[in-house]
Scaffold this active site. Sequence first.
Site, PDB file in Angstrom:
ATOM      1  N   THR A  49      -3.610  11.327  10.141  1.00  0.00           N
ATOM      2  CA  THR A  49      -3.279  12.219  12.075  1.00  0.00           C
ATOM      3  C   THR A  49      -1.588  13.136  11.906  1.00  0.00           C
ATOM      4  O   THR A  49      -1.622  13.613  12.572  1.00  0.00           O
ATOM      5  CB  THR A  49      -3.715  11.318  12.591  1.00  0.00           C
ATOM      6  OG1 THR A  49      -3.112  10.454  12.994  1.00  0.00           O
ATOM      7  CG2 THR A  49      -5.484  11.325  13.060  1.00  0.00           C
TER       8      THR A  49
ATOM      9  N   GLU B 160     -12.683   2.954   5.194  1.00  0.00           N
ATOM     10  CA  GLU B 160     -12.610   2.439   6.724  1.00  0.00           C
ATOM     11  C   GLU B 160     -14.698   2.984   7.281  1.00  0.00           C
ATOM     12  O   GLU B 160     -14.467   1.598   8.340  1.00  0.00           O
ATOM     13  CB  GLU B 160     -11.408   3.193   7.445  1.00  0.00           C
ATOM     14  CG  GLU B 160     -10.437   2.968   6.689  1.00  0.00           C
ATOM     15  CD  GLU B 160      -9.532   4.126   7.741  1.00  0.00           C
ATOM     16  OE1 GLU B 160      -8.956   2.919   8.214  1.00  0.00           O
ATOM     17  OE2 GLU B 160      -9.118   4.522   7.407  1.00  0.00           O
TER      18      GLU B 160
ATOM     19  N   ARG C   5      -5.834   7.629  17.055  1.00  0.00           N
ATOM     20  CA  ARG C   5      -6.493   7.701  16.812  1.00  0.00           C
ATOM     21  C   ARG C   5      -7.802   6.739  17.242  1.00  0.00           C
ATOM     22  O   ARG C   5      -8.749   7.278  17.581  1.00  0.00           O
ATOM     23  CB  ARG C   5      -6.608   6.759  15.408  1.00  0.00           C
ATOM     24  CG  ARG C   5      -8.148   6.959  14.665  1.00  0.00           C
ATOM     25  CD  ARG C   5      -8.023   6.650  12.932  1.00  0.00           C
ATOM     26  NE  ARG C   5      -7.393   7.544  12.233  1.00  0.00           N
ATOM     27  CZ  ARG C   5      -8.120   8.189  11.349  1.00  0.00           C
ATOM     28  NH1 ARG C   5      -9.730   8.523  11.440  1.00  0.00           N
ATOM     29  NH2 ARG C   5      -7.909   9.318  10.462  1.00  0.00           N
TER      30      ARG C   5
ATOM     31  N   PHE D  84      -7.749   1.454  11.837  1.00  0.00           N
ATOM     32  CA  PHE D  84      -6.432   2.176  11.824  1.00  0.00           C
ATOM     33  C   PHE D  84      -6.336   2.924  13.426  1.00  0.00           C
ATOM     34  O   PHE D  84      -5.669   3.726  14.194  1.00  0.00           O
ATOM     35  CB  PHE D  84      -6.222   3.579  11.345  1.00  0.00           C
ATOM     36  CG  PHE D  84      -4.782   3.859  11.205  1.00  0.00           C
ATOM     37  CD1 PHE D  84      -4.265   3.121  10.620  1.00  0.00           C
ATOM     38  CD2 PHE D  84      -4.221   4.786  12.278  1.00  0.00           C
ATOM     39  CE1 PHE D  84      -2.449   3.240  10.769  1.00  0.00           C
ATOM     40  CE2 PHE D  84      -2.888   5.029  11.868  1.00  0.00           C
ATOM     41  CZ  PHE D  84      -1.628   4.474  11.493  1.00  0.00           C
TER      42      PHE D  84
ATOM     43  N   GLN E  46       0.570  -1.466  -0.045  1.00  0.00           N
ATOM     44  CA  GLN E  46      -0.049   0.082  -0.031  1.00  0.00           C
ATOM     45  C   GLN E  46       0.653   1.722  -0.139  1.00  0.00           C
ATOM     46  O   GLN E  46       0.004   2.270  -0.417  1.00  0.00           O
ATOM     47  CB  GLN E  46      -0.821   0.495   1.283  1.00  0.00           C
ATOM     48  CG  GLN E  46      -2.405  -0.812   1.343  1.00  0.00           C
ATOM     49  CD  GLN E  46      -2.842  -1.630   2.113  1.00  0.00           C
ATOM     50  OE1 GLN E  46      -2.726  -2.216   3.124  1.00  0.00           O
ATOM     51  NE2 GLN E  46      -3.677   0.178   3.235  1.00  0.00           N
TER      52      GLN E  46
ATOM     53  N   GLU F  98       0.629  -2.148   4.018  1.00  0.00           N
ATOM     54  CA  GLU F  98       1.104  -0.648   4.345  1.00  0.00           C
ATOM     55  C   GLU F  98       2.357  -0.253   5.185  1.00  0.00           C
ATOM     56  O   GLU F  98       3.546   0.319   4.574  1.00  0.00           O
ATOM     57  CB  GLU F  98       0.370   0.295   5.310  1.00  0.00           C
ATOM     58  CG  GLU F  98       0.469   1.687   5.679  1.00  0.00           C
ATOM     59  CD  GLU F  98      -0.203   2.771   6.619  1.00  0.00           C
ATOM     60  OE1 GLU F  98       0.151   3.730   6.966  1.00  0.00           O
ATOM     61  OE2 GLU F  98      -1.316   2.138   6.962  1.00  0.00           O
TER      62      GLU F  98
ATOM     63  N   ALA G  21      -6.162   5.178   5.567  1.00  0.00           N
ATOM     64  CA  ALA G  21      -6.645   6.492   6.269  1.00  0.00           C
ATOM     65  C   ALA G  21      -8.019   6.660   5.155  1.00  0.00           C
ATOM     66  O   ALA G  21      -8.716   8.129   5.254  1.00  0.00           O
ATOM     67  CB  ALA G  21      -5.462   7.739   7.106  1.00  0.00           C
TER      68      ALA G  21
END
Length: 786
Positions: A457, A728, A326, A360, A213, A248, A526
Amino acid sequence: MRRLPVNSPAPNQSARHLAGASVAHDSAWKHVSGQARYIDDMPEPEGLLHAAVGHSAQAHARILSMDLEAVRSAPGVVAVVTADDVPGHIDIGPVFPGDSVLASGLVEHVGQPIFAVAATSHEAARKAARLARVEYEPLPARITIEQALAAQLFVRPSKTHLRGDPDAVLGQSEYRLQGSHHIGGQEHFYLEGQACLVEPTEDQGAFVHTSSQHPSEVQKLVAEVLGLPIHEVQAEVRRMGGGFGGKETQAAPLACVAALLVRATGRPVKYRLARADDMIQTGKRHDFLNQWDVSFNAAGEITAADISVSGRCGHSPDLSDAIVDRAMFHVDNAYFLPAARVTGHRCKTHTVSNTAFRGFGGPQGMMVSEQVMEDIARQLGKDPLDIRKANLYRPGRDTTQYGQTIEQHILPDLIEQLEKTSDYRQRRQAIRRFNAGSPVLKKGLALTPVKFGISFTAKHLNQAGALVHIYTDGSIHVNHGGTEMGQGLYIKVAQVVATAFQVDLSRVKVSATRTDKVPNTSPTAASSGSDLNGMAALDACEKILSGLVAFGAEHWKVPAEDIHFADNQVHLGDTAVDFADFVQAAYMHRVSLSSSGFYATPRIHFDHERGQGHPFLYYANGAACSEVIVDTLTGEYRVLRTDILHDVGRSLNPEIDRGQIEGGFIQGMGWLTMEELVYSDQGQLMTTGPATYKIPAVSDTPPDFRVDLLADSPNREATVFHSKAVGEPPLMLGISVWCALRDAAASITDYRYSPPLNAPATPEEVLRAVTASELWLASAMEVADE
């Protein structure tokens, strides 16, 4: 110039399959026909070798000696490398240090790679890797969150968000409750496991085909491990067979190991993890211990909250700092907390380093507020939905505990609509009647909302680039920094580009993501893939359009404002020219038909020291109503019906969005009900394949499953055509199933008691909740008799 402004809806032109149309995934036919090419399907280059690693058998230990002679002499082995053979960086931590490409001297989890093998076949490499003789000195291992908290062992410092004086309010409140629960982790269980193929290039460089990713991170880390400048490494991603966050950061170590073996042998190397190795060696969703102390008034409105969320991060930071952040941002979910303290602990354990997973950290945080809503309702004898509605953000009560104002109050009306369309009130009464007459089978019902912040974030990640070419036949080539993992990003970006030029979607081709086309890309994560890359592609299109309009005005002698693109044509006053002919004319007059594009998310900022700011551009919203039936003798259960209403703004592709909502819900339901990761006391993962780790099957889908998109709800923010992220947020709709299971167990006590229910709510856990309710009822009856 008449072009399509970013903040306007896509016009209803007759060009086919523009943004807003339901179009099949661009690789759908390839998926079903077997023609979609993944890493393991690629033609093998001449001289290809296969990689495997030898990994630690200890959770925490010093390596005293490592004898690799049997490995080197095993059939088919061409090379063996250790940390001593790394020419560049050994630490490949994605954000903070702590992850060695190959461990040396100290190991901190079972499955940590300590050497790598290149052999002539996948089987030969795996067999050889098992022949090492390693002597360890075991050290104390902390496996659980509680053990880490007791030892104050953290991968990163703890943080706190504070508003008001919650201690004072809690101490003065008439109504107060405390509680805690454990929320289990989750294996990504993608169809395509971790895999890469690395080929040598000139100047000791490397070309990396990766299932990642984040191809730019793969490029950077491979270059650092090899001791090269980044421009000597290229990474490419055509598609992944699922990612969900697990690719990721976790894809990069494989590419680094394969690149080391390429350097050692001068030959291409494929590294594909077998399922069991994948589950042992790579991180999962963080499991959490959540604890809270909450006060509320007689109406059920929360007045203060003191909440702590503690994530099991594993042995290194990986992405845990942002993941626990998060979770802290989302403990409120959809509810106003007038005075609040939220503390997040990043617990270090001697287990594999946990990583990103769809949501996440947000889902684990939301579980706090949803259990609190249920518990307040039971204590006050009210319907949980009424308590949820009483606590929703609304004008005058619209600032989060971290200082961001909710600018668009969508959830009150969305929930009212779902409450009606799902027949919540009528079904609630019917379920009460059913349960009163059914001593063994009990039904439960819950309607839960989702408010999920959209943006990385980490502010610097909120950027994207794209590259758009128009060829002389009018066909269009697009490249951007987003990666395709089955979510439909490529088709959505293609629709954006087709809409910008008002041509049929069939004219647009999105090519594999490559770091030498669009550099320095952010991960596709995200829920920001369409927001970022769609806007970057649109920016590139608008630059090309500007040049084309200027050319048209000069060449056809018409004012620029009288030029517009529609229906595969360019309209120049009273003249209409076929798009391809217009492009050919522009080329012949030396007009640029190519441009890069760029987008950076506006209006976001956050002060981590103060725990205050505006970390999200906007919020995605939705709600789900789920009904379950539970066998109170065994704890077994079924989901009978689920109704979902979700807000995707002005959808770029409604059917793709529906698919994301359906899949997200099922994955969230699986996380909270059946997907159980089990570790031994020594840190050994016991659930290493489908025989022991259960994901939802088709038969687990609610037989009555209704999904609707909220109508007439364009995003107020200037996102691409006013759409909203959808990757998500739907996962958290699965919380409704977990709440419905608690509701069924609570019915045993006539809804006077909220039984504990850890997640995943396996039949064993549900049976414990049922037993707790029965014991509470027996105790209450004894008190009444006295």
